[in-house]
Design an enzyme around this catalytic site. Sequence first.
Site, PDB file in Angstrom:
ATOM      1  N   ARG A  61      46.052  54.234  48.181  1.00  7.83           N
ATOM      2  CA  ARG A  61      45.602  55.127  46.976  1.00  7.83           C
ATOM      3  C   ARG A  61      44.568  54.455  46.209  1.00  7.83           C
ATOM      4  O   ARG A  61      43.967  54.945  45.169  1.00  7.83           O
ATOM      5  CB  ARG A  61      46.805  55.516  46.184  1.00  7.83           C
ATOM      6  CG  ARG A  61      47.795  56.700  47.014  1.00  7.83           C
ATOM      7  CD  ARG A  61      49.250  56.743  46.254  1.00  7.83           C
ATOM      8  NE  ARG A  61      50.047  55.509  46.683  1.00  7.83           N
ATOM      9  CZ  ARG A  61      51.209  55.516  46.261  1.00  7.83           C
ATOM     10  NH1 ARG A  61      51.817  56.610  45.596  1.00  7.83           N
ATOM     11  NH2 ARG A  61      52.128  54.652  46.634  1.00  7.83           N
TER      12      ARG A  61
ATOM     13  N   LYS B 137      21.636  25.462  28.445  1.00  7.35           N
ATOM     14  CA  LYS B 137      22.556  25.143  29.778  1.00  7.35           C
ATOM     15  C   LYS B 137      22.808  23.805  29.763  1.00  7.35           C
ATOM     16  O   LYS B 137      21.927  23.021  29.604  1.00  7.35           O
ATOM     17  CB  LYS B 137      21.858  25.684  30.889  1.00  7.35           C
ATOM     18  CG  LYS B 137      22.520  25.448  32.363  1.00  7.35           C
ATOM     19  CD  LYS B 137      21.925  25.215  33.374  1.00  7.35           C
ATOM     20  CE  LYS B 137      21.592  23.623  33.347  1.00  7.35           C
ATOM     21  NZ  LYS B 137      20.922  23.227  34.559  1.00  7.35           N
TER      22      LYS B 137
ATOM     23  N   TYR C 263      14.481  28.110  25.606  1.00  5.83           N
ATOM     24  CA  TYR C 263      15.487  27.905  26.604  1.00  5.83           C
ATOM     25  C   TYR C 263      15.685  26.447  26.685  1.00  5.83           C
ATOM     26  O   TYR C 263      14.682  25.564  26.902  1.00  5.83           O
ATOM     27  CB  TYR C 263      15.007  28.486  27.988  1.00  5.83           C
ATOM     28  CG  TYR C 263      15.763  27.643  29.270  1.00  5.83           C
ATOM     29  CD1 TYR C 263      17.163  28.129  29.585  1.00  5.83           C
ATOM     30  CD2 TYR C 263      15.140  26.745  30.067  1.00  5.83           C
ATOM     31  CE1 TYR C 263      17.935  27.247  30.355  1.00  5.83           C
ATOM     32  CE2 TYR C 263      15.754  26.216  31.127  1.00  5.83           C
ATOM     33  CZ  TYR C 263      17.083  26.364  30.953  1.00  5.83           C
ATOM     34  OH  TYR C 263      17.993  25.788  32.065  1.00  5.83           O
TER      35      TYR C 263
ATOM     36  N   ARG D  61      -3.222  19.912  22.889  1.00  6.81           N
ATOM     37  CA  ARG D  61      -3.838  21.271  22.601  1.00  6.81           C
ATOM     38  C   ARG D  61      -5.182  21.158  22.867  1.00  6.81           C
ATOM     39  O   ARG D  61      -5.905  20.334  22.424  1.00  6.81           O
ATOM     40  CB  ARG D  61      -3.356  21.356  21.134  1.00  6.81           C
ATOM     41  CG  ARG D  61      -3.437  22.959  20.643  1.00  6.81           C
ATOM     42  CD  ARG D  61      -3.119  22.901  19.162  1.00  6.81           C
ATOM     43  NE  ARG D  61      -1.919  22.733  18.891  1.00  6.81           N
ATOM     44  CZ  ARG D  61      -1.572  22.640  17.266  1.00  6.81           C
ATOM     45  NH1 ARG D  61      -2.455  22.609  16.712  1.00  6.81           N
ATOM     46  NH2 ARG D  61      -0.333  22.570  17.093  1.00  6.81           N
TER      47      ARG D  61
HETATM   48  C1  UD1 Z   1      58.382  52.491  45.270  1.00  6.37           C
HETATM   49  C2  UD1 Z   1      60.018  52.874  45.621  1.00  6.37           C
HETATM   50  C3  UD1 Z   1      60.178  54.048  44.427  1.00  6.37           C
HETATM   51  C4  UD1 Z   1      59.914  53.476  42.969  1.00  6.37           C
HETATM   52  C5  UD1 Z   1      58.552  52.855  43.000  1.00  6.37           C
HETATM   53  C6  UD1 Z   1      58.314  52.220  41.668  1.00  6.37           C
HETATM   54  C7  UD1 Z   1      60.684  52.688  47.878  1.00  6.37           C
HETATM   55  C8  UD1 Z   1      60.649  53.390  49.029  1.00  6.37           C
HETATM   56  N1  UD1 Z   1      60.054  53.550  46.972  1.00  6.37           N
HETATM   57  O1  UD1 Z   1      57.596  53.539  45.579  1.00  6.37           O
HETATM   58  O2  UD1 Z   1      61.581  54.589  44.706  1.00  6.37           O
HETATM   59  O3  UD1 Z   1      60.068  54.499  42.140  1.00  6.37           O
HETATM   60  O4  UD1 Z   1      58.346  51.974  43.939  1.00  6.37           O
HETATM   61  O5  UD1 Z   1      57.157  51.809  41.424  1.00  6.37           O
HETATM   62  O6  UD1 Z   1      60.625  51.482  47.710  1.00  6.37           O
HETATM   63  N2  UD1 Z   1      55.349  47.152  50.394  1.00  6.37           N
HETATM   64  C9  UD1 Z   1      55.448  46.143  51.557  1.00  6.37           C
HETATM   65  N3  UD1 Z   1      55.655  46.494  52.601  1.00  6.37           N
HETATM   66  C10 UD1 Z   1      55.651  48.055  53.079  1.00  6.37           C
HETATM   67  C11 UD1 Z   1      55.432  48.907  52.201  1.00  6.37           C
HETATM   68  C12 UD1 Z   1      55.417  48.507  50.618  1.00  6.37           C
HETATM   69  O7  UD1 Z   1      55.686  44.976  50.982  1.00  6.37           O
HETATM   70  O8  UD1 Z   1      55.971  48.030  54.300  1.00  6.37           O
HETATM   71  C13 UD1 Z   1      55.142  46.937  49.177  1.00  6.37           C
HETATM   72  C14 UD1 Z   1      53.920  47.240  48.305  1.00  6.37           C
HETATM   73  O9  UD1 Z   1      52.889  46.272  48.571  1.00  6.37           O
HETATM   74  C15 UD1 Z   1      54.351  47.496  46.950  1.00  6.37           C
HETATM   75  C16 UD1 Z   1      55.884  47.729  47.069  1.00  6.37           C
HETATM   76  O10 UD1 Z   1      56.291  47.326  48.028  1.00  6.37           O
HETATM   77  O11 UD1 Z   1      54.109  46.446  46.281  1.00  6.37           O
HETATM   78  C17 UD1 Z   1      55.873  49.248  46.811  1.00  6.37           C
HETATM   79  O12 UD1 Z   1      55.431  49.975  47.781  1.00  6.37           O
HETATM   80  P1  UD1 Z   1      54.730  51.326  47.392  1.00  6.37           P
HETATM   81  O13 UD1 Z   1      54.154  51.887  48.345  1.00  6.37           O
HETATM   82  O14 UD1 Z   1      53.744  51.122  46.208  1.00  6.37           O
HETATM   83  O15 UD1 Z   1      56.146  52.107  46.819  1.00  6.37           O
HETATM   84  P2  UD1 Z   1      55.894  53.420  45.806  1.00  6.37           P
HETATM   85  O16 UD1 Z   1      55.424  54.526  46.461  1.00  6.37           O
HETATM   86  O17 UD1 Z   1      55.431  53.081  44.683  1.00  6.37           O
HETATM   87 CA    CA Z   2      54.052  51.490  43.874  1.00  2.00          CA
END
Ligand code: UD1
Ligand code: CA
Length: 481
Positions: A15, A351, A366, A440
């Site tokens: 996103r 600088k 400068y 000059r």
């Molecule tokens: C997630 C929660 C949601 C919560 C929200 C709060 C889940 C399924 N949902 O949603 O309930 O309200 O956070 O902000 O957990 N990540 C990984 N590996 C993956 C997928 C994600 O490391 O395979 C990490 C992402 O980099 C991120 C975090 O997990 O830092 C959360 O993932 P994101 O996709 O942002 O979840 P949300 O849709 O925000």
């Molecule tokens: Ca998130």
Amino acid sequence: MPFSTLILAAGAGTRMKSTRAKVVHELLGKPMIRWVIDAAQTAGTERILTVVGHRREQVLPLVGDTTIVVQEERLGTGHAIMVARAELEPYAQAGNSLVVLSGDTPMLRADTICELVRKQQESQAAVCLMAHETDTPSGYGRVVLGGLGQVLKVVEDSDATDEEKLLRLCNSGAYCFDLPKLLENLERLGNANAQGEFYLTEVFGLLAAAKESVVACIVDAAEAEGVNDRLQLARVSAMMQERINTAWMLQGVTMLEPSSVWIGPNVKLSSDVEILPNVILSGYTEIEHGCLIGPSSRIVDSRVGRDCVVDETMIVDSCLEDGVRCGPRAYIRPGTILKLGSKVGTNVEIKNSTIGVGSKVPHLSYLGDASLGSDVNIGAGTVTCNFDGTTKYPTQIGDRAFIGSDTMLVAPVKVGADTTVGAGSTITRDVPDGALSLERAEQKVVKDWNYKKRRKRPESTAAPADKQGAAINPEDKRERQ
Ligand code: UD1
Ligand code: CA
């Protein structure tokens, strides 16, 4: 209350529509992931595991002080924990707590993490999840409570029924687990959901159904704000800005328009500093008592002594001693020291130079790789010619030297103490103490040159009478009549 921390930072961050990993995007000059790591460290975590994956070459340099777990395929937040299982198991003795944080919720405070851990440990719950109430819950998982206020499950936005979508209590994405209980239930997570992912959030329903205690810790929505797109990045940056500015104003800093002032987390200010609109202070900048900063100034990794004035000026990696005045529109580049009471004025660039005590560079100059003694005066338009295309050379100017306007100082060159350099000179040789130096071409004066030229011109091309004004002397006029 010992605990370990796992930070989720492997997601694709689609996103954000960016070629950069989401967690490396910055808030007030500090990458998002560092806000989260620093909060966990301040809260007193024993160790930190960071799960990286998408564009990890960008994330790794920022998380070097933590243990890295690579999630090659991103199959969801639950899958991220499964991948970290081997690293987590050694700590899975009864009673050990694991805090799980998202790399994209930078507003979370260390105190709040402590609160989360305390609540899980004191209630001996299988998990304490952080939750917040909001009128705009879209995008967050919703926390479904039972009749006694206990957590029954968390349902993701994309899987929620219309009725569940109306719930205003959201999962903030930070949890403190009883680690053995988390690991016991990990393999039970499925991916039969709208996104086809293994959701970590499914574990709450599983634990609750197994009659384990699942509690919630309700926090201020401002701390729970996640960053998934650029709108949220801007909103969270502004919230962090307000948090920092509020703290400084309570410490005795005046801000005319706080919403236009951006102060990084490592900046230090003293009381009675006044900040005008459109100011950015970043890096390890320190500003002492009584300074007036702005408007429209940017100071990076620099020290500004007491009672300085910095007006429409950019300062990078430099040091201003007490009582220095800069600007409007000066550019102070790395390696510069402006000593006590010195002045760098309008449209001046300096600088890697030292400007001595009480010395002045008031306009349009400068100075690069220059070292000025005390009480030197640099005339308008003076330039150090410090670069020959390959090498940079130094310029030295002694105490009380007076450099006339439009002087070119061709480095390497030394101008001694108590010297005068005549305006318009190009100085290529050293000037000894006490001397006058002047380079000059002799001025020519051709008498009546312009009057004679005009007289020869045909009448039709002569300037109109009203424009001729003072250029024509009365005698000349009389002749023409
Ligand atoms: C997630 C929660 C949601 C919560 C929200 C709060 C889940 C399924 N949902 O949603 O309930 O309200 O956070 O902000 O957990 N990540 C990984 N590996 C993956 C997928 C994600 O490391 O395979 C990490 C992402 O980099 C991120 C975090 O997990 O830092 C959360 O993932 P994101 O996709 O942002 O979840 P949300 O849709 O925000
Ligand atoms: Ca998130």
